[in-house]
Design an enzyme around this catalytic site. Structure first.
Site, PDB file in Angstrom:
ATOM      1  N   VAL A 141       8.447  -2.142  -3.171  1.00 11.40           N
ATOM      2  CA  VAL A 141       9.518  -3.039  -2.745  1.00 11.40           C
ATOM      3  C   VAL A 141      10.277  -3.526  -3.977  1.00 11.40           C
ATOM      4  CG1 VAL A 141      10.092  -5.168  -1.500  1.00 11.40           C
ATOM      5  CG2 VAL A 141       8.179  -3.743  -0.725  1.00 11.40           C
ATOM      6  N   GLY A 185       0.788  -1.205   0.000  1.00 12.78           N
ATOM      7  CA  GLY A 185       0.000   0.000   0.000  1.00 12.78           C
ATOM      8  C   GLY A 185       0.828   1.265   0.000  1.00 12.78           C
ATOM      9  N   MET A 186       1.702   1.428   0.986  1.00 11.47           N
ATOM     10  CA  MET A 186       2.416   2.701   1.073  1.00 11.47           C
ATOM     11  C   MET A 186       3.857   2.593   0.628  1.00 11.47           C
ATOM     12  SD  MET A 186       3.532   3.742   4.850  1.00 11.47           S
ATOM     13  CE  MET A 186       5.279   3.570   4.996  1.00 11.47           C
ATOM     14  N   ASP A 246      -2.127  -4.945  11.875  1.00  9.22           N
ATOM     15  CA  ASP A 246      -2.611  -5.107  10.498  1.00  9.22           C
ATOM     16  C   ASP A 246      -2.316  -6.522   9.976  1.00  9.22           C
ATOM     17  OD1 ASP A 246      -3.980  -4.183   8.251  1.00  9.22           O
ATOM     18  OD2 ASP A 246      -2.182  -3.353   7.306  1.00  9.22           O
TER      19      ASP A 246
END
Length: 189
Positions: A5, A1-2, A114
């Protein structure tokens, strides 16, 4: 999401690594830099065979990034596309590996917040396939000023978030246990 990689090679040690960097649209945001640093603070405390190893948190000017262990397999979200479920014995093996990892993290004062199939990744370790817990980006670190609950804007992914997190209560081990149970149920059904 943020994060984005990348697979890379540490030339000094001739070792495959992963580098997680903020995407360009978030790189100038102090909020997301703090979040990536929070992930590093949480993950660096943890050394467990079923938790992704963080090597370091680095910066180069405005660019901040994590250098981590490289994992070879898909996350459990990707692993359940076709077929859409996993056999009971495989889900039990996932639980057998992830439960001690979360227990260890909790004893170290880290609540993941999460846990979901996308944050559990298969990794081939020699002849053994292991599951690793990843992405401590919204972790709550007990006794760490950066993890004040009021300073964390997100309580996790809605489908997996525990009731107490939705109510704004301080997260605890039960928060991760609830999210793991929801994830295991999803993998089976």
């Amino acid at each position: 999401g943020m994060g984005i990689v990348f697979e890379a090679v540490d030339r000094e040690l001739d070792n495959r690594i992963a580098i997680k960097i903020l995407p360009p649209e978030l790189a100038s945001s102090e909020k997301y830099k703090v979040r990536l640093r929070r992930e590093a603070i949480a993950a660096i405390k943890l050394t467990h065979p079923a938790i992704l190893r963080l090597h370091s948190f680095e910066s180069d000017g405005d660019i901040v990034f994590l250098i981590m262990e490289y994992l070879t397999g898909p996350n459990l979200d990707q692993a359940t596309i076709d077929p859409p479920t996993l056999p009971l014995d495989e889900v039990l093996e996932i639980a057998r590996q992830v439960c001690p990892a979360l227990d260890y993290a909790h004893k170290c004062g880290v609540i993941h917040r999460d846990i979901k199939p996308a944050n559990l990744i298969y990794h081939e370790d020699g002849n053994e396939r292991v599951v690793k817990v990843t992405d401590f980006g919204i972790a709550f670190v007990v006794k760490d000023s950066i993890s004040r609950v009021s300073g964390i804007e997100s309580a996790g992914t809605l489908l997996y978030v525990s009731p107490e997190q939705l109510q704004g209560a301080k997260p605890g081990p039960r928060s991760d246990q609830y999210s793991l149970a929801t994830s295991l149920y999803e993998l089976l059904s």
